[in-house]
Motif scaffolding. Structure first.
Motif, PDB file in Angstrom:
ATOM      1  N   MET A   1     -14.767 -15.356  40.915  1.00  0.00           N
ATOM      2  CA  MET A   1     -13.945 -15.175  39.726  1.00  0.00           C
ATOM      3  C   MET A   1     -13.975 -16.443  38.870  1.00  0.00           C
ATOM      4  O   MET A   1     -13.773 -17.558  39.368  1.00  0.00           O
ATOM      5  N   TYR A   2     -14.238 -16.257  37.580  1.00  0.00           N
ATOM      6  CA  TYR A   2     -14.279 -17.381  36.642  1.00  0.00           C
ATOM      7  C   TYR A   2     -13.200 -17.174  35.555  1.00  0.00           C
ATOM      8  O   TYR A   2     -13.284 -16.213  34.768  1.00  0.00           O
ATOM      9  N   PRO A   3     -12.206 -18.040  35.536  1.00  0.00           N
ATOM     10  CA  PRO A   3     -11.155 -17.888  34.509  1.00  0.00           C
ATOM     11  C   PRO A   3     -11.654 -18.345  33.129  1.00  0.00           C
ATOM     12  O   PRO A   3     -12.534 -19.209  33.025  1.00  0.00           O
ATOM     13  N   PHE A   4     -11.132 -17.726  32.090  1.00  0.00           N
ATOM     14  CA  PHE A   4     -11.440 -18.151  30.723  1.00  0.00           C
ATOM     15  C   PHE A   4     -10.165 -18.008  29.877  1.00  0.00           C
ATOM     16  O   PHE A   4      -9.245 -17.260  30.215  1.00  0.00           O
ATOM     17  N   SER A   5     -10.099 -18.724  28.802  1.00  0.00           N
ATOM     18  CA  SER A   5      -8.937 -18.664  27.901  1.00  0.00           C
ATOM     19  C   SER A   5      -9.390 -18.954  26.477  1.00  0.00           C
ATOM     20  O   SER A   5     -10.446 -19.556  26.247  1.00  0.00           O
ATOM     21  N   GLY A   6      -8.589 -18.520  25.537  1.00  0.00           N
ATOM     22  CA  GLY A   6      -8.883 -18.747  24.123  1.00  0.00           C
ATOM     23  C   GLY A   6      -7.609 -18.723  23.294  1.00  0.00           C
ATOM     24  O   GLY A   6      -6.508 -18.498  23.818  1.00  0.00           O
ATOM     25  N   GLU A   7      -7.765 -18.963  22.023  1.00  0.00           N
ATOM     26  CA  GLU A   7      -6.622 -18.993  21.111  1.00  0.00           C
ATOM     27  C   GLU A   7      -7.044 -18.402  19.777  1.00  0.00           C
ATOM     28  O   GLU A   7      -8.171 -18.580  19.326  1.00  0.00           O
ATOM     29  N   PHE A   8      -6.151 -17.654  19.157  1.00  0.00           N
ATOM     30  CA  PHE A   8      -6.435 -17.104  17.840  1.00  0.00           C
ATOM     31  C   PHE A   8      -5.171 -17.194  16.985  1.00  0.00           C
ATOM     32  O   PHE A   8      -4.068 -17.404  17.489  1.00  0.00           O
ATOM     33  N   GLN A   9      -5.353 -17.058  15.696  1.00  0.00           N
ATOM     34  CA  GLN A   9      -4.246 -17.208  14.751  1.00  0.00           C
ATOM     35  C   GLN A   9      -4.004 -15.897  14.028  1.00  0.00           C
ATOM     36  O   GLN A   9      -4.950 -15.231  13.598  1.00  0.00           O
ATOM     37  N   VAL A  10      -2.732 -15.540  13.885  1.00  0.00           N
ATOM     38  CA  VAL A  10      -2.343 -14.319  13.190  1.00  0.00           C
ATOM     39  C   VAL A  10      -1.621 -14.703  11.902  1.00  0.00           C
ATOM     40  O   VAL A  10      -0.644 -15.460  11.926  1.00  0.00           O
ATOM     41  N   ALA A  11      -2.104 -14.209  10.776  1.00  0.00           N
ATOM     42  CA  ALA A  11      -1.464 -14.453   9.484  1.00  0.00           C
ATOM     43  C   ALA A  11      -1.111 -13.119   8.855  1.00  0.00           C
ATOM     44  O   ALA A  11      -1.791 -12.108   9.060  1.00  0.00           O
ATOM     45  N   ALA A  12      -0.032 -13.120   8.082  1.00  0.00           N
ATOM     46  CA  ALA A  12       0.405 -11.884   7.432  1.00  0.00           C
ATOM     47  C   ALA A  12      -0.570 -11.508   6.320  1.00  0.00           C
ATOM     48  O   ALA A  12      -1.124 -12.373   5.638  1.00  0.00           O
ATOM     49  N   GLN A  13      -0.761 -10.208   6.146  1.00  0.00           N
ATOM     50  CA  GLN A  13      -1.565  -9.742   5.026  1.00  0.00           C
ATOM     51  C   GLN A  13      -0.826 -10.101   3.746  1.00  0.00           C
ATOM     52  O   GLN A  13       0.386  -9.919   3.644  1.00  0.00           O
ATOM     53  N   SER A  14      -1.515 -10.647   2.763  1.00  0.00           N
ATOM     54  CA  SER A  14      -0.835 -11.116   1.567  1.00  0.00           C
ATOM     55  C   SER A  14      -1.586 -10.708   0.316  1.00  0.00           C
ATOM     56  O   SER A  14      -2.777 -10.416   0.341  1.00  0.00           O
ATOM     57  N   PHE A  15      -0.856 -10.670  -0.790  1.00  0.00           N
ATOM     58  CA  PHE A  15      -1.444 -10.447  -2.091  1.00  0.00           C
ATOM     59  C   PHE A  15      -0.579 -11.182  -3.107  1.00  0.00           C
ATOM     60  O   PHE A  15       0.552 -11.570  -2.814  1.00  0.00           O
ATOM     61  N   VAL A  16      -1.109 -11.432  -4.283  1.00  0.00           N
ATOM     62  CA  VAL A  16      -0.421 -12.214  -5.296  1.00  0.00           C
ATOM     63  C   VAL A  16      -0.285 -11.374  -6.560  1.00  0.00           C
ATOM     64  O   VAL A  16      -1.264 -10.794  -7.036  1.00  0.00           O
ATOM     65  N   VAL A  17       0.931 -11.286  -7.086  1.00  0.00           N
ATOM     66  CA  VAL A  17       1.182 -10.642  -8.371  1.00  0.00           C
ATOM     67  C   VAL A  17       1.789 -11.701  -9.277  1.00  0.00           C
ATOM     68  O   VAL A  17       2.846 -12.242  -8.967  1.00  0.00           O
ATOM     69  N   SER A  18       1.139 -12.031 -10.373  1.00  0.00           N
ATOM     70  CA  SER A  18       1.594 -13.132 -11.221  1.00  0.00           C
ATOM     71  C   SER A  18       1.759 -12.679 -12.667  1.00  0.00           C
ATOM     72  O   SER A  18       0.919 -12.966 -13.529  1.00  0.00           O
ATOM     73  N   PRO A  19       2.848 -11.953 -12.963  1.00  0.00           N
ATOM     74  CA  PRO A  19       3.123 -11.620 -14.367  1.00  0.00           C
ATOM     75  C   PRO A  19       3.602 -12.870 -15.100  1.00  0.00           C
ATOM     76  O   PRO A  19       4.685 -13.365 -14.858  1.00  0.00           O
ATOM     77  N   THR A  20       2.772 -13.412 -16.005  1.00  0.00           N
ATOM     78  CA  THR A  20       3.025 -14.722 -16.611  1.00  0.00           C
ATOM     79  C   THR A  20       4.395 -14.800 -17.275  1.00  0.00           C
ATOM     80  O   THR A  20       5.101 -15.799 -17.156  1.00  0.00           O
TER      81      THR A  20
END
Length: 236
Positions: free
Chosen positions: A24-43
């Motif tokens: 048995m060979y152990p392994f590990s990792g890491e990942f990042q979760v970011a929220a889905q985003s969008f930009v609305v810029s009514p000047t």
């Protein structure tokens, strides 16, 4: 499926058949979760309000903004302002502009261990418009003579349809009325309540008389005082 933002760890075991059996060979990792985003810029709506003067006092009111960079958690985001102060509040930020004009909000994010500028957006900076005076217990500019003796009779300063719940307080005013051809002026005490001397004058006036409250001074949340005009009331 991801359930929360931020850095997440994962791992497991890899089993490999060998002459000596399964290893048995152990392994590990890491990942990042970011929220889905969008930009609305009514000047035309990019406005920051001067709600507190600098330096900031306790309970100062700021302009809340939400900033997100796809693929970057919020703890790796920095926000700065060219005209004022920005404070991190929880997962968002609050902006406290310094003066009228424009303010540039600059966002930078940590990417591969280095903070990089992600972009800048311009905001207009304005002071809130003056509140409108109103006499409690009156309706549509009229006050019943039966309510003159009430302790609730006082002047208030209200800001209708404003984005923030700002408390303005009337700190002084005067009352002018005409009785039997004579102009009567009564100065108010410090505060917003109708004084006994004013009530006495109002009580002696006939129905249909007009009362004017003038030099109404209001104090805003930043402590700044301003004259918010006059208020005319008819007794009925």
């Amino acid at each position: 499926k991801t359930r929360k933002q931020g850095y997440q760890k994962w791992g497991g075991l890899i089993g490999m058949k060998t002459d000596e059996g399964v290893k048995m060979y152990p392994f590990s990792g890491e990942f990042q979760v970011a929220a889905q985003s969008f930009v609305v810029s009514p000047t035309k709506m990019n406005v920051l309000w001067i709600l507190a003067d600098l330096p900031l006092k306790e309970n100062a009111i700021g302009n809340p903004i939400d900033v997100s960079v796809p693929g970057v958690s919020k703890d790796k985001i920095r926000v700065s302002c060219s005209n004022g102060v920005i404070k991190k509040v929880g997962g968002s930020w609050e902006v406290f502009p310094k003066k009228s004009g424009t303010a540039k909000i600059t966002v930078s994010a940590e990417v591969q261990g280095i903070y990089r500028t992600m972009g800048t957006i311009d905001f207009r900076v304005k002071r809130p418009y003056k509140p409108l005076p109103r006499l409690m217990l009156s309706k549509s500019g009229k006050l019943s003579k039966l309510k003159i003796s009430s302790n609730k009779l006082k002047l208030v300063a209200e800001m209708d349809q404003f984005e923030f719940d700002i408390k303005n307080t009337v700190v002084s005013f005067s009352m002018i009325a005409t009785y039997k051809g004579e102009i009567i002026t009564k100065e108010g005490d410090r505060g917003n309540k109708i004084t006994d001397a004013m009530k006495e004058v109002m009580g002696n006036l006939p129905v249909g008389s007009r009362i004017n409250f003038v030099n109404i001074i209001s104090k805003g949340p930043a402590g700044k005082k301003s004259n918010i005009g006059t208020l005319s009331i008819v007794l009925n």
